[in-house]
Each structure stands twice: as structure tokens, then as C-alpha cells.
Design a protein around this motif. Structure first.
Motif, PDB file in Angstrom:
ATOM      1  N   GLU A 183      39.529 -22.140  38.813  1.00  0.00           N
ATOM      2  CA  GLU A 183      39.892 -23.112  39.844  1.00  0.00           C
ATOM      3  C   GLU A 183      41.143 -23.847  39.400  1.00  0.00           C
ATOM      4  O   GLU A 183      41.431 -23.946  38.207  1.00  0.00           O
ATOM      5  CB  GLU A 183      38.749 -24.104  40.103  1.00  0.00           C
ATOM      6  N   GLY A 184      41.884 -24.327  40.359  1.00  0.00           N
ATOM      7  CA  GLY A 184      43.104 -25.046  40.040  1.00  0.00           C
ATOM      8  C   GLY A 184      42.809 -26.345  39.315  1.00  0.00           C
ATOM      9  O   GLY A 184      41.847 -27.040  39.637  1.00  0.00           O
ATOM     10  N   LYS A 241      44.494 -28.945  39.507  1.00  0.00           N
ATOM     11  CA  LYS A 241      44.666 -29.955  40.550  1.00  0.00           C
ATOM     12  C   LYS A 241      44.812 -29.238  41.880  1.00  0.00           C
ATOM     13  O   LYS A 241      45.632 -28.322  41.998  1.00  0.00           O
ATOM     14  CB  LYS A 241      45.898 -30.826  40.291  1.00  0.00           C
ATOM     15  N   GLU A 242      44.026 -29.636  42.844  1.00  0.00           N
ATOM     16  CA  GLU A 242      44.095 -29.074  44.198  1.00  0.00           C
ATOM     17  C   GLU A 242      44.316 -30.238  45.158  1.00  0.00           C
ATOM     18  O   GLU A 242      43.440 -31.084  45.334  1.00  0.00           O
ATOM     19  CB  GLU A 242      42.822 -28.294  44.524  1.00  0.00           C
ATOM     20  N   GLY A 252      53.263 -26.644  41.047  1.00  0.00           N
ATOM     21  CA  GLY A 252      52.144 -25.833  41.502  1.00  0.00           C
ATOM     22  C   GLY A 252      52.546 -24.806  42.538  1.00  0.00           C
ATOM     23  O   GLY A 252      53.735 -24.596  42.806  1.00  0.00           O
ATOM     24  N   THR A 276      48.746 -27.568  51.374  1.00  0.00           N
ATOM     25  CA  THR A 276      48.019 -27.836  50.137  1.00  0.00           C
ATOM     26  C   THR A 276      48.829 -27.313  48.960  1.00  0.00           C
ATOM     27  O   THR A 276      49.684 -26.434  49.109  1.00  0.00           O
ATOM     28  CB  THR A 276      46.637 -27.153  50.130  1.00  0.00           C
ATOM     29  N   THR A 284      48.274 -26.274  44.623  1.00  0.00           N
ATOM     30  CA  THR A 284      47.331 -26.023  43.534  1.00  0.00           C
ATOM     31  C   THR A 284      48.086 -25.883  42.230  1.00  0.00           C
ATOM     32  O   THR A 284      49.034 -25.099  42.142  1.00  0.00           O
ATOM     33  CB  THR A 284      46.510 -24.749  43.787  1.00  0.00           C
ATOM     34  N   PRO A 328      43.334 -19.227  41.215  1.00  0.00           N
ATOM     35  CA  PRO A 328      42.071 -19.904  41.514  1.00  0.00           C
ATOM     36  C   PRO A 328      41.137 -19.024  42.346  1.00  0.00           C
ATOM     37  O   PRO A 328      41.580 -18.211  43.159  1.00  0.00           O
ATOM     38  CB  PRO A 328      42.537 -21.135  42.310  1.00  0.00           C
TER      39      PRO A 328
END
Length: 378
Positions: A58-59, A61-62, A179, A201, A203, A279
Motif C-alpha cells: 500500500e502507498g 501516503k494516499e 508520488g 488522488t 500515492t 500499491p
């Protein structure tokens, strides 16, 4: 015709008699020999304690990118799905209303600055006059009050100027982190609202996080709990079986067991400079913590499975076979780590297993490690 039948019956009777005479058990007995089997005499080995489980990336930061000011989106700067640096522009919201507002507030600030300058001059003049008793104390107090009021208004206008400058800067929506950008949720010409509309968004994938968990039984091997202090190394195993070149570290370890699923939740962080990991990817994680000197290694071919669990065939000093229940750990190459069920010096059968059963007497043939490994690869 009757004579022919009689002769045939007589011949058949003689044949049966001969067969009966030759069916003596002593004459039919076939000498048998004990089956030769390969054995491995096991000894405990010193291994690093490890456990492996399924994990998901998983990222680190998302983030949802939202505008801080509302307006018409004039332009999208970035290409969807590509990496951007922190501070790079993503969108442009029509800046003209904010420029106009800033100009108006700056003009009000300039006007109020002049008033404050005038009030200060008047206060200084009244101060000299009251010292010489040309004006009353009340006149001086009024001049001081007027100065304070104009300076307060000036401070308020200064804050409005700063806010107007911020609003103008917010018209350019910038990336808050390094990101990967997501799909744009709006198109040019769309009207967006401040702090509520989602533009896209982002990531952060370097470093990237890997989330996993271990059950109570697995944690028992590590004295009940894993954390940042007792985990020496976190190894990422990719779907093709290869190990990721960068080792990870634990950056989160739950302080309690999840009562719903009976596991401890953990998370590790890995540097991902080439963005090889994305991710949402399913991988395997191997956690290394401490060492043990009371485990055994057996080739996978020697370990069998039944309804009661895993077991091996061992032979006693009379070369009689017995089934032994064992507890296995992880694989190392082609070998099982045996955690429980064996003792130093046990003789474990490693071949011809399909022809064996408990209670049989066999002819053991000791094999060295290289022979056992060679057999395990077949």
C-alpha cells in the motif's frame, strides 16, 4: 461317444490330483528379504527464526487532492498515472477573481496606512501640546485612541491582504508530495468547490508500505509478539518467488491481538526507488527474529500428511518402522524445518515411503546430506 466322455473325465480327474499334490505350502514358499530404505540420522541445527505470510502493498501516503479555493478549472498540467515532484502544478483554477480581490484589499490597506500615519502624527502633536498645557488631557487621550483604532484596522487589513495572496496562490493546485498521480476526476471548464471537490488522488510509493499479520500460533515462536525492537529483518518475496533486493523494517506493530481474527497486525516499510512495487500488490513477507538451535531439517519428500497432521517414518534399534507426528515450520529450499516431534539421533526414512507401513522391518541404508538433497529434487 460315451467312451470318449469317460476318457475325458478321467483325464481331468488325474490333472486335479497332480495339482493337489503340487500345492504343498513348503514347495510353494518364496523366500522374502526386508525392504532396503534410505534413512537420515537427524541432528539439531542452528537456524534464524523466521515466519512467512501473505501480505499486500500500500502507498505510504494516499492523498485526495482537493482545491482550497473554488472556481472554474482552466487547465490540467500533469499526465495521469505519472510521477510528479512535490510542488509541481497539477491544476489551474481561474485566478482573475482572486487577483481582483487582492488588488482591492491592497488598496484598502494603503488607504488605512495613510490614516494610521495621520493618526500617529496627530497623537505626537497632542502629546507636545498637553505637555505645555495648551490642550486638555482629554484631547490627548482622544488622539491616542484614534491612533489605536486606525492601527487595529490596519492590522486587520494586513491579514486580509495575506489571505488574498494565499487565495491567489491556491488557484494553482500543486502536488503536496512526491508520488504517482491518479486519474483526473474533473475536466477543464468544470466548476469546483473549495475543500470539497476531489480533483485527483496521489500515492507515495517510495517508500512503500507492506501490510500483513501473524496468528497466535505463529507468534508463539517469537515469544508471543513482534515489534520494531525484536525483528531483525523483513524480506519481501515477489510473486515469481524471487526476493526483493531491498530489506524492510517494521514501522508499525499492533500492541494487541485483533479479537475478531486472532492475529497481530504489522506493517513494514521498503524503499522503492525504481517504483517496481505498486500499491495493492499481493506478495509474501518473511520476518526474521532471533535464532534457535533445537530444530531439524528434513527433505520435503520425507514428510507425509494425514488427517491428523504431518508425520514421518522412523525406525527403532530393531529396524521396525513407526509413524511419528511432527510440527513443521517454513521451507528452506527443498527442506522442511521441523519444530517438534524429533530428537537428536532419530533415524528418519527418506525414500520408498509408498511401500511402507508401521510395524514393518526394513533394511536401513544411511544416506548423507547430499544424497538426500539429490533425492529431494527428483
Amino acid at each position: 461317444m460315451m467312451r470318449t466322455i469317460y476318457v475325458s473325465v478321467l483325464a481331468f480327474a488325474v490333472l486335479l490330483l497332480l495339482l493337489a499334490c503340487s500345492s504343498d505350502p513348503a514347495e510353494r514358499a518364496i523366500p522374502t528379504e526386508n525392504l532396503t530404505v534410505g534413512i537420515l540420522q537427524v541432528q539439531p541445527v542452528n537456524l534464524r527464526l523466521s515466519a512467512e505470510t501473505i501480505a499486500q502493498t500500500e502507498g505510504a501516503k494516499e492523498i485526495e487532492i482537493r482545491p482550497r479555493v473554488g472556481g472554474i478549472v482552466l487547465k490540467r498540467y500533469y499526465h495521469e498515472g505519472l510521477a510528479v515532484k512535490a510542488g509541481e502544478p497539477l491544476y489551474l483554477i481561474d485566478p482573475e477573481p482572486f487577483r481582483k480581490n487582492l488588488a482591492e484589499v491592497q488598496a484598502e490597506f494603503l488607504e488605512q496606512s495613510i490614516r494610521a500615519m495621520k493618526a500617529k502624527t496627530e497623537k505626537e502633536r497632542q502629546e507636545k501640546l498637553v505637555a505645555e498645557n495648551f490642550v486638555s488631557q482629554r484631547s490627548y487621550d482622544n488622539a491616542v485612541a484614534d491612533l489605536m483604532i486606525t492601527e487595529a484596522a490596519l492590522h486587520a487589513l494586513k491579514a486580509r491582504v495575506q489571505q488574498a495572496e494565499l487565495d491567489l496562490s491556491y488557484a494553482t493546485v500543486k502536488a503536496p508530495i512526491d508520488g504517482i498521480t491518479g486519474r483526473s476526476q474533473i475536466s477543464e471548464g468544470a466548476l469546483v468547490a473549495a475543500n470539497s471537490s476531489v480533483l485527483t488522488t496521489m500515492t507515495q510509493i517510495s517508500p512503500i508500505w507492506v501490510r500483513f499479520s501473524f496468528s497466535d500460533n505463529e507468534l508463539a515462536r517469537f515469544n508471543g509478539r513482534l515489534n520494531e525492537d525484536n525483528v531483525e529483518e523483513v524480506i519481501l518475496v515477489l510473486p515469481d518467488g524471487s526476493e526483493y533486493s531491498v530489506r524492510g523494517t517494521i514501522n508499525f506493530a499492533a500492541s494487541e491481538i485483533d479479537p475478531l481474527i486472532g492475529t497481530q497486525q504489522l506493517r513494514a516499510t521498503f524503499e522503492n526507488p525504481d517504483r517496481r512495487l505498486l500499491p495493492g500488490k499481493f506478495v509474501r513477507v518473511r520476518v526474521v527474529s532471533g535464532e534457535t538451535d533445537d530444530v531439524f531439517l528434513l527433505p520435503q519428500v520425507a514428510v507425509m500428511t494425514s488427517d491428523l497432521g504431518r508425520y514421518v517414518y522412523v525406525i527403532d534399534h530393531d529396524n521396525v518402522i513407526a509413524a511419528r507426528q511432527i510440527t513443521v515450520g517454513e521451507w528452506i529450499g527443498k527442506d522442511w524445518i521441523i519444530l517438534d516431534g524429533l530428537q537428536a539421533g532419530d533415524r528418519v526414512i527418506v525414500n520408498n515411503l509408498i511401500r511402507l507401513s508401521p510395524g514393518m522391518t526394513v533394511n536401513p541404508e544411511l544416506q548423507d546430506a547430499s544424497e538426500v538433497l539429490s533425492f529431494g529434487h527428483k
